[in-house]
Design a protein around this motif. Structure first.
Motif, PDB file in Angstrom:
ATOM      1  N   GLN A 119       0.457  -1.230   0.216  1.00 44.50           N
ATOM      2  CA  GLN A 119      -0.311   0.283  -0.279  1.00 44.50           C
ATOM      3  C   GLN A 119       0.886   1.160  -0.528  1.00 44.50           C
ATOM      4  OE1 GLN A 119      -2.962  -0.314   3.710  1.00 44.50           O
ATOM      5  NE2 GLN A 119      -3.478  -2.416   2.494  1.00 44.50           N
ATOM      6  N   PRO A 120       1.528   1.576  -1.176  1.00 47.72           N
ATOM      7  CA  PRO A 120       2.618   2.709  -1.201  1.00 47.72           C
ATOM      8  C   PRO A 120       1.818   3.865  -1.558  1.00 47.72           C
ATOM      9  CG  PRO A 120       1.849   1.854  -3.319  1.00 47.72           C
ATOM     10  CD  PRO A 120       1.719   1.092  -2.223  1.00 47.72           C
ATOM     11  N   GLU A 121       0.541   4.334  -1.015  1.00 46.63           N
ATOM     12  CA  GLU A 121       0.391   5.492  -0.819  1.00 46.63           C
ATOM     13  C   GLU A 121      -0.034   5.478   0.677  1.00 46.63           C
ATOM     14  OE1 GLU A 121      -3.548   2.037  -1.102  1.00 46.63           O
ATOM     15  OE2 GLU A 121      -1.309   2.536  -2.383  1.00 46.63           O
ATOM     16  N   MET A 122       0.386   4.711   1.156  1.00 50.20           N
ATOM     17  CA  MET A 122      -0.404   4.558   3.122  1.00 50.20           C
ATOM     18  C   MET A 122       1.709   4.498   3.537  1.00 50.20           C
ATOM     19  SD  MET A 122      -3.211   4.739   4.036  1.00 50.20           S
ATOM     20  CE  MET A 122      -3.275   3.808   5.316  1.00 50.20           C
TER      21      MET A 122
ATOM     22  N   GLN B  45       6.594   4.330  -5.771  1.00 56.61           N
ATOM     23  CA  GLN B  45       5.351   2.931  -5.852  1.00 56.61           C
ATOM     24  C   GLN B  45       5.985   2.142  -5.341  1.00 56.61           C
ATOM     25  OE1 GLN B  45       1.653   3.172  -7.080  1.00 56.61           O
ATOM     26  NE2 GLN B  45       1.854   4.795  -6.313  1.00 56.61           N
TER      27      GLN B  45
ATOM     28  N   GLU C  42      -6.230   6.986 -14.096  1.00 56.73           N
ATOM     29  CA  GLU C  42      -4.914   8.038 -13.113  1.00 56.73           C
ATOM     30  C   GLU C  42      -4.048   7.596 -13.814  1.00 56.73           C
ATOM     31  OE1 GLU C  42      -4.460   5.852  -9.475  1.00 56.73           O
ATOM     32  OE2 GLU C  42      -6.474   5.725  -8.979  1.00 56.73           O
TER      33      GLU C  42
ATOM     34  N   LYS D 197       1.747   4.394 -11.014  1.00 60.17           N
ATOM     35  CA  LYS D 197       1.110   3.833 -10.345  1.00 60.17           C
ATOM     36  C   LYS D 197       0.734   2.562 -10.176  1.00 60.17           C
ATOM     37  CE  LYS D 197      -2.422   3.093 -14.137  1.00 60.17           C
ATOM     38  NZ  LYS D 197      -4.061   3.714 -14.975  1.00 60.17           N
TER      39      LYS D 197
ATOM     40  N   TRP E 269      -6.273  -4.285  -3.813  1.00 61.62           N
ATOM     41  CA  TRP E 269      -7.221  -3.327  -4.701  1.00 61.62           C
ATOM     42  C   TRP E 269      -7.986  -4.664  -5.835  1.00 61.62           C
ATOM     43  CZ3 TRP E 269      -7.562  -3.653  -9.945  1.00 61.62           C
ATOM     44  CH2 TRP E 269      -8.187  -2.447 -10.718  1.00 61.62           C
TER      45      TRP E 269
END
Length: 353
Positions: free
Chosen positions: A103-106, A140, A227, A231, A237
């Motif tokens: 979860q790279p966004e986290m 990412q 997007e 990514k 996901w």
């Protein structure tokens, strides 16, 4: 001339097994070349496949315990492979491990099988855990293969890998660009496993079904596809965005497979528009799915090149061996243009026995 004999190790999200490749990398006049001597896929026993399929449901403590267990399991498989060759033949092992959490966004990523003890168990230097530094730098943490595409397979305009996920790599304005396109085998294999098969050989089951236009439209409308890169995708996901959409339709298996193949082909076609005069190298397990390849060719017009089986099946293991060689010499192996990190860097951990 510099020469390095390494074993590259890869375990992908499609859970086909653990890929091991014995490769010699040679740097001659600043140009890298490789020779893959041997490669094998070791299938996961049912108990391990079951555990790995359920990773996202593990607590932190359970995941740490599993990491210890998996590191030992992986080390034994690597030792069995390395022991085929005379002592001193292999310089080091370079391992991807297996993605437990991404979860790279986290700011989170976790690969099991990369504990420092693995080097002592194998008796060789080990380079591993290639994602974590990139995520710490705001990237990412994936895809990691594009530096290999650039330096080892640079004669191709596009490198498309069809594994658990489809990802593409290319040069744009002098920079390497790469990103995940959509799920592939992580979804197809999940559904075909319900009838006791590991995969849909040749896409025969998918070909026998019809496209459910409603489901196809819903899949293609998932926000991720709109997007911009960088990514990347992960099992989490798929669990939240893909499986619920498919399962809510209560469709027969051939229709599910046929619709998802069309979804894959459409998304790849969308990402390769306007490149009809260029060539595309296709690797990964999906390259063996003749029906999937037919549908991709109908949506994407570039000249498709499927290389020898050794490259199709083991390109990622080969490149992870290469990532380790670059790391050992503190050369860039992770590109900010690919992952979105703050800088290019030499990623990975090095452990010695």
């Amino acid at each position: 001339m510099e020469t390095f004999n390494v074993v590259g190790v890869m375990s992908g999200t499609s859970l086909d097994g653990i890929d091991l490749a014995y490769v010699t990398f040679t740097k001659l006049n600043g140009t890298w070349q490789f020779d893959c001597h041997d490669a094998v896929t070791v299938s996961y026993p049912p108990n391990w496949k079951h555990k790995l399929q359920g990773l996202v449901g593990f607590s932190k403590d359970d995941l740490l315990d599993l990491d210890v267990e998996y590191t030992d399991f992986l080390a034994h498989i690597i030792v069995d492979f390395v022991d085929q060759y005379p002592k001193g033949t292999i310089d080091m092992v370079c391992s991807h491990g297996h993605t437990a959490l991404h979860q790279p966004e986290m700011g989170m990523t976790y690969q099991i099988g990369n504990l420092p003890e693995i080097s002592k168990k194998i008796g060789l230097p080990v380079v591993c855990d290639f994602r974590i530094e990139d995520v710490a730098l705001g990237g990412q943490g994936a895809p990691l293969v594009p530096i290999g595409d650039q330096l080892l397979f640079g004669s191709y305009d596009y490198c498309l890998n069809l594994g658990g996920f489809a990802n593409v790599s290319m040069q744009v304005d002098g920079n390497r660009i790469a990103y995940d396109i959509c799920p592939v085998n992580i979804v197809l294999n999940h559904y075909v496993s319900k009838v006791g098969k590991e995969f849909d050989a040749g896409g025969v089951l998918a070909k026998s079904g019809g496209v459910d236009e409603g489901l196809l439209k819903e899949l293609n409308a998932i926000p991720f596809y709109g997007e911009s890169y960088p990514k990347s995708l992960g099992l989490e996901w798929v669990n939240t965005e893909v499986f619920p959409r498919i399962d809510s339709c209560s469709l027969e298996l051939p229709i599910i497979l046929r619709t998802f193949v069309e979804h894959i082909a459409f998304q790849i076609g969308q990402n390769l528009q306007g490149v009809s005069s260029q060539n595309i190298l296709v690797t990964g397990g999906g390259a063996h799915n003749q029906f999937l390849m037919e549908r991709i060719k109908s949506h994407a017009k570039p000249y498709v090149i499927i290389p020898e089986t050794l490259i199709v099946d083991f390109k990622e293991a080969i490149v992870f061996g290469f990532l380790g060689v670059l790391k050992l010499h503190n050369e860039i192996n992770c590109l900010k243009s690919v992952t979105g990190a703050r800088k290019d860097h030499s990623s990975g951990m090095i452990y010695y026995p």
